[in-house]
Design an enzyme around this catalytic site. Structure first.
Site, PDB file in Angstrom:
ATOM      1  N   LYS A 112       0.860  -1.271   0.181  1.00 36.37           N
ATOM      2  CA  LYS A 112      -0.414  -0.044   0.154  1.00 36.37           C
ATOM      3  C   LYS A 112       0.930   1.355  -0.267  1.00 36.37           C
ATOM      4  O   LYS A 112       0.477   2.411  -0.276  1.00 36.37           O
ATOM      5  CB  LYS A 112      -0.900  -0.345   1.443  1.00 36.37           C
ATOM      6  CG  LYS A 112      -2.458  -0.880   0.835  1.00 36.37           C
ATOM      7  CD  LYS A 112      -2.967  -1.011   2.154  1.00 36.37           C
ATOM      8  CE  LYS A 112      -4.097  -1.410   1.865  1.00 36.37           C
ATOM      9  NZ  LYS A 112      -5.485  -1.462   3.088  1.00 36.37           N
ATOM     10  N   LYS A 194      -7.424 -13.053  -9.071  1.00 38.99           N
ATOM     11  CA  LYS A 194      -8.524 -12.489  -8.131  1.00 38.99           C
ATOM     12  C   LYS A 194      -9.474 -11.564  -9.222  1.00 38.99           C
ATOM     13  O   LYS A 194      -9.049 -10.886  -8.990  1.00 38.99           O
ATOM     14  CB  LYS A 194      -7.760 -12.878  -6.816  1.00 38.99           C
ATOM     15  CG  LYS A 194      -8.438 -11.494  -5.801  1.00 38.99           C
ATOM     16  CD  LYS A 194      -8.372 -11.684  -4.120  1.00 38.99           C
ATOM     17  CE  LYS A 194      -8.777 -10.224  -4.099  1.00 38.99           C
ATOM     18  NZ  LYS A 194      -8.019 -10.795  -2.053  1.00 38.99           N
ATOM     19  N   LYS A 197     -12.553  -6.551  -6.164  1.00 42.01           N
ATOM     20  CA  LYS A 197     -14.136  -5.549  -5.883  1.00 42.01           C
ATOM     21  C   LYS A 197     -13.433  -3.748  -6.593  1.00 42.01           C
ATOM     22  O   LYS A 197     -14.067  -2.922  -6.397  1.00 42.01           O
ATOM     23  CB  LYS A 197     -14.654  -5.780  -4.442  1.00 42.01           C
ATOM     24  CG  LYS A 197     -13.834  -4.796  -3.453  1.00 42.01           C
ATOM     25  CD  LYS A 197     -15.242  -5.333  -2.630  1.00 42.01           C
ATOM     26  CE  LYS A 197     -14.379  -5.150  -1.077  1.00 42.01           C
ATOM     27  NZ  LYS A 197     -13.935  -4.004   0.148  1.00 42.01           N
TER      28      LYS A 197
END
Ligand code: TRP
Length: 334
Positions: A112, A194, A197
């Site tokens: 991040k 994967k 979202k």
């Protein structure tokens, strides 16, 4: 008393088909055997910047969607993290029992920080401590998580054990819950990754739970397959087809064998993709209907939000008081 399960999700992006069949569908089942808390972890979300109105809307949508998916706010607790100040209080305390070195090793922090080079704030660094507080506040026994959160749970366990060594048995040391059949849904366009979202680059990759039927069908029509023209389950050689088979098995509640038998004589990928799309539409239809009813019923959702926050607060206070006493904070006089 049933053992306790805690899980949380951030309200970034509408949950995907992957979140539903890979996670929440399992949570619904777990409600039978466990006492559960399902948290919208809005405090975790502010490590990156959001438009306030948009953020508030997303959080409410996620909580409503939780309920539409079958999480039960009467028997269990479905709530916003920011409605329970004990999360922040315990996180501060646990900060003082967590080492800089441990937090520096967290792979999610490293990832991040790379993605948000202009805003590497202290919250991003101590994010796993807040997550540990979430879990430890409620005497959680099991935490259903994906692979990407295993390191955070390990840290949570280390913190709990460390604290208990000093102050006695204050915290329950939690375990990860790995579902018996963990359906891992992959991206429709890049079936080795994967389905996420948070995907924003190519929306054809991901089915969002609130996508209308025609959009779902369109996305499945565009799903990547291969040129082998056979429907077999072989994630190595046919990742696209195998992913579609997994989705079909989940959507129709069938075993892989049953699905393969059903498609034994199908040679057209076009028809196959349409069937998978149709099955997903059918699975999501009742959920979407329920969601739209619930989101329109403001008073009902408001009441759930208030009542569930109240119950979460009560439970959290019990642990927090124990912790404060153990540390030696001055008790409040009555
Ligand atoms: N960090 C988790 C994620 O990004 C979300 C989360 C926050 C969580 N607190 C939690 C998950 C406690 C399980 C338990 O997916």
């Amino acid at each position: 008393m049933k053992p306790i399960i805690f899980s949380g999700m951030q309200a970034t992006g509408v949950p995907s088909l992957g979140n539903y069949v890979g996670a929440v569908k399992n949570w619904v089942e777990l409600q039978k055997d466990y006492s559960c808390l399902f948290c919208v972890v809005d405090m975790h979300s502010i490590t990156i910047r959001h438009d306030p109105a948009e953020f508030r809307k997303k959080c409410r949508e996620l909580l409503t969607l939780y309920i539409a998916m079958g999480l039960n706010p009467q028997e269990h607790i479905v709530y916003f993290q920011s409605h329970v100040p004990a999360h922040a209080e315990l996180a501060w305390i646990l900060n003082c029992f967590t080492y800089m070195g441990e937090l520096s090793r967290m792979t999610q922090f490293k990832d991040k920080s790379k993605k948000n080079e202009d805003n590497i704030n202290a919250g991003l660094f101590t994010y796993p401590v807040l997550q540990a507080a979430d879990i430890l506040l409620f005497n959680t026994k099991l935490v259903p998580i994906g692979d990407d959160q295993k390191q955070h749970l390990e840290l949570c366990r280390d913190i709990a054990v460390r604290f208990n060594k000093i102050y006695g048995d204050i915290f329950v040391v939690p375990d990860a819950y790995i579902p018996p059949v963990g359906a891992k849904i992959k991206s429709l366009q890049e079936p080795t990754k994967k389905m996420s979202k948070s995907e924003t680059a190519n929306l054809n990759n991901v089915i969002h739970l609130l996508d209308p039927p025609d959009v779902i069908i369109k996305k499945f029509k565009r799903a990547v397959t291969d040129s082998l023209n056979k429907i077999e389950y072989n994630p190595e050689e046919q990742p696209g087809v195998s992913n579609l088979l997994t989705i079909y098995a989940c959507a129709t509640n069938q075993t892989m064998q049953q699905c393969l038998a059903e498609f034994a004589n199908t040679t057209s990928y076009g028809n196959f993709k349409l069937k998978v799309g149709g099955a997903v539409v059918a699975m999501l239809e009742p959920l979407q209907k329920r969601y739209h009813e619930l989101i329109a019923d403001t008073a009902y959702i408001d009441e759930i939000i208030a009542n569930n926050a109240e119950r979460a607060n009560q439970l959290a206070q019990t642990t927090l008081t124990k912790v404060k006493n153990a540390i030696g904070f001055m008790p409040k006089s009555q």
